[in-house]
Design an enzyme around this catalytic site. Structure first.
Site, PDB file in Angstrom:
ATOM      1  N   HIS A  60       0.551   1.504  -4.373  1.00 11.93           N
ATOM      2  CA  HIS A  60       0.753   1.419  -2.684  1.00 11.93           C
ATOM      3  C   HIS A  60      -0.085   1.692  -2.170  1.00 11.93           C
ATOM      4  CE1 HIS A  60       2.493  -1.308  -0.037  1.00 11.93           C
ATOM      5  NE2 HIS A  60       2.772  -0.457   0.279  1.00 11.93           N
TER       6      HIS A  60
ATOM      7  N   LYS B 248       2.959   2.418  -9.126  1.00 16.35           N
ATOM      8  CA  LYS B 248       3.304   1.205  -9.415  1.00 16.35           C
ATOM      9  C   LYS B 248       3.003   1.106 -11.381  1.00 16.35           C
ATOM     10  CE  LYS B 248       0.514  -1.118  -6.370  1.00 16.35           C
ATOM     11  NZ  LYS B 248      -0.294  -2.978  -5.956  1.00 16.35           N
TER      12      LYS B 248
ATOM     13  N   ASN C 230      -3.717  -2.053  -9.863  1.00 18.01           N
ATOM     14  CA  ASN C 230      -4.736  -0.824  -9.112  1.00 18.01           C
ATOM     15  C   ASN C 230      -3.849  -0.029  -8.565  1.00 18.01           C
ATOM     16  OD1 ASN C 230      -2.693  -1.974  -7.215  1.00 18.01           O
ATOM     17  ND2 ASN C 230      -4.826  -3.053  -6.088  1.00 18.01           N
TER      18      ASN C 230
ATOM     19  N   ARG D 177      -5.490   4.852   2.817  1.00 13.05           N
ATOM     20  CA  ARG D 177      -6.068   4.272   2.427  1.00 13.05           C
ATOM     21  C   ARG D 177      -7.430   4.635   1.971  1.00 13.05           C
ATOM     22  NH1 ARG D 177      -3.069  -1.285   0.940  1.00 13.05           N
ATOM     23  NH2 ARG D 177      -5.007  -2.269   1.768  1.00 13.05           N
TER      24      ARG D 177
ATOM     25  N   THR E   3      -8.663  -3.375  -2.582  1.00 15.22           N
ATOM     26  CA  THR E   3      -7.371  -4.160  -3.148  1.00 15.22           C
ATOM     27  C   THR E   3      -8.289  -4.640  -4.738  1.00 15.22           C
ATOM     28  OG1 THR E   3      -6.643  -4.681  -1.291  1.00 15.22           O
ATOM     29  CG2 THR E   3      -5.766  -6.032  -3.129  1.00 15.22           C
TER      30      THR E   3
ATOM     31  N   TYR F 214       6.356  -7.551   0.240  1.00 13.91           N
ATOM     32  CA  TYR F 214       5.191  -7.789  -0.102  1.00 13.91           C
ATOM     33  C   TYR F 214       5.375  -9.342   0.733  1.00 13.91           C
ATOM     34  CZ  TYR F 214       3.737  -4.910  -3.502  1.00 13.91           C
ATOM     35  OH  TYR F 214       2.418  -4.119  -4.057  1.00 13.91           O
TER      36      TYR F 214
ATOM     37  N   PHE G 273      -0.873 -16.066  -6.967  1.00 10.93           N
ATOM     38  CA  PHE G 273       0.256 -14.627  -7.948  1.00 10.93           C
ATOM     39  C   PHE G 273       1.094 -14.115  -8.063  1.00 10.93           C
ATOM     40  CE2 PHE G 273      -2.858 -13.032  -4.675  1.00 10.93           C
ATOM     41  CZ  PHE G 273      -1.791 -12.005  -3.391  1.00 10.93           C
TER      42      PHE G 273
ATOM     43  N   ARG H 277      -7.932   3.996  -7.117  1.00 13.06           N
ATOM     44  CA  ARG H 277      -8.429   2.714  -7.312  1.00 13.06           C
ATOM     45  C   ARG H 277      -9.862   2.093  -8.567  1.00 13.06           C
ATOM     46  NH1 ARG H 277      -5.628  -0.703  -2.898  1.00 13.06           N
ATOM     47  NH2 ARG H 277      -3.256  -1.151  -3.683  1.00 13.06           N
TER      48      ARG H 277
ATOM     49  N   GLU I 169       7.759   0.868   5.741  1.00  8.04           N
ATOM     50  CA  GLU I 169       8.320   0.838   4.969  1.00  8.04           C
ATOM     51  C   GLU I 169       9.195   2.242   4.723  1.00  8.04           C
ATOM     52  OE1 GLU I 169       4.242   0.239   3.105  1.00  8.04           O
ATOM     53  OE2 GLU I 169       3.853  -2.555   3.489  1.00  8.04           O
TER      54      GLU I 169
HETATM   55  P1  IDP Z   1      -3.182  -3.602  -0.954  1.00  7.85           P
HETATM   56  O1  IDP Z   1      -2.162  -3.149  -2.135  1.00  7.85           O
HETATM   57  O2  IDP Z   1      -4.626  -3.251  -1.088  1.00  7.85           O
HETATM   58  O3  IDP Z   1      -2.521  -3.354   0.450  1.00  7.85           O
HETATM   59  P2  IDP Z   1      -2.405  -6.804  -0.646  1.00  7.85           P
HETATM   60  O4  IDP Z   1      -3.037  -7.404  -0.001  1.00  7.85           O
HETATM   61  O5  IDP Z   1      -1.809  -5.607   0.554  1.00  7.85           O
HETATM   62  O6  IDP Z   1      -3.195  -5.500  -0.703  1.00  7.85           O
HETATM   63  O7  IDP Z   1      -2.033  -7.050  -1.826  1.00  7.85           O
HETATM   64  C1  IDP Z   1      -0.923  -6.360  -2.489  1.00  7.85           C
HETATM   65  C2  IDP Z   1      -1.171  -6.089  -3.768  1.00  7.85           C
HETATM   66  O8  IDP Z   1      -1.207  -7.501  -4.709  1.00  7.85           O
HETATM   67  C3  IDP Z   1      -2.678  -5.386  -4.131  1.00  7.85           C
HETATM   68  O9  IDP Z   1      -2.653  -4.425  -4.263  1.00  7.85           O
HETATM   69  C4  IDP Z   1      -2.755  -6.360  -5.594  1.00  7.85           C
HETATM   70  O10 IDP Z   1      -1.970  -5.210  -6.939  1.00  7.85           O
HETATM   71  C5  IDP Z   1      -1.917  -7.715  -6.058  1.00  7.85           C
HETATM   72  N1  IDP Z   1      -2.593  -8.286  -5.647  1.00  7.85           N
HETATM   73  C6  IDP Z   1      -3.027  -8.626  -4.139  1.00  7.85           C
HETATM   74  N2  IDP Z   1      -4.202  -9.488  -3.886  1.00  7.85           N
HETATM   75  C7  IDP Z   1      -4.273 -10.550  -5.529  1.00  7.85           C
HETATM   76  C8  IDP Z   1      -5.503 -11.413  -6.349  1.00  7.85           C
HETATM   77  O11 IDP Z   1      -6.155 -11.925  -5.797  1.00  7.85           O
HETATM   78  N3  IDP Z   1      -4.920 -11.608  -7.539  1.00  7.85           N
HETATM   79  C9  IDP Z   1      -3.717 -10.502  -8.570  1.00  7.85           C
HETATM   80  N4  IDP Z   1      -3.052  -9.685  -7.836  1.00  7.85           N
HETATM   81  C10 IDP Z   1      -3.336  -9.547  -6.383  1.00  7.85           C
HETATM   82 MG    MG Z   2      -1.016  -4.404   1.498  1.00  7.77          MG
END
Ligand code: IDP
Ligand code: MG
Length: 154
Positions: free
Chosen positions: A115, A9, A112, A85, A91, A49, A57, A102, A126
């Site tokens: 992805h 990212k 973080n 993962r 996350t 997404y 957010f 992370r 993907e």
């Molecule tokens: P992941 O990246 O661990 O798979 P996802 O739930 O798919 O997590 O969310 C995608 C991305 O969206 C996260 O990596 C993070 O950057 C962002 N994100 C998820 N939840 C939040 C939140 O509560 N606040 C801000 N950003 C979030």
């Molecule tokens: Mg995800």
């Protein structure tokens, strides 16, 4: 063999952590089968997404993901979706285990660093969304005999 999509990212690019992150996947023994720098647009991000577009957010997430180029790559390996993962960590980086990317290198959930696909099905989907067939490479990795037993690399 499974395939998974990784995106370094904008925070990883801006903080100069690309090399260190790529190294972690290489050290694990995973094979890079495609890699490119790209600028993500709204349409691609909405598809990528789609499970988050109605979250409060989301707007900030999309803006952030467009804020500088990213590096996308596809990895291949035996049951690699799950192991990648685990290497990523949770996350929310403040809940991610020490030793994960992370957990070791980030703090904010919206910053973080990386992805990775979250299921075998999404890995295939993907990789196909981000890479054309002619951007993916099939090749032998000479170290495989020292990374896998025979049945694991079939
Ligand atoms: P992941 O990246 O661990 O798979 P996802 O739930 O798919 O997590 O969310 C995608 C991305 O969206 C996260 O990596 C993070 O950057 C962002 N994100 C998820 N939840 C939040 C939140 O509560 N606040 C801000 N950003 C979030
Ligand atoms: Mg995800």
């Amino acid at each position: 063999m499974e395939r998974t999509l990784i995106i370094l990212k904008p925070d990883a690019i801006q903080r100069g952590l690309s090399g260190e992150i790529i190294t972690r996947f290489e050290k694990k023994g995973l094979k890079i089968i495609g890699m490119k720098m790209m600028r993500l647009d709204s349409a691609l991000l909405k598809a990528h997404y789609s499970h988050l577009t109605d979250k409060p957010f989301y707007k900030g997430l999309e803006e952030f993901m467009k804020s500088s180029p990213v590096i996308a790559f596809a990895l291949e390996g035996y049951e690699c979706v799950n192991s990648v993962r685990i290497i990523l960590g949770a996350t929310n980086p403040r809940e991610a285990e020490a030793g994960t990317i992370r957990g070791d290198m980030s703090i904010g959930t919206g910053r973080n660093l990386v992805h990775a696909s979250d299921s075998t099905e999404n890995g295939e989907k993907e990789v196909g969304r981000f890479f054309d067939d002619n951007e993916l490479f099939s090749y032998d990795k000479s170290e495989y005999i020292h990374i896998y037993e025979d049945f694991e690399r079939k």
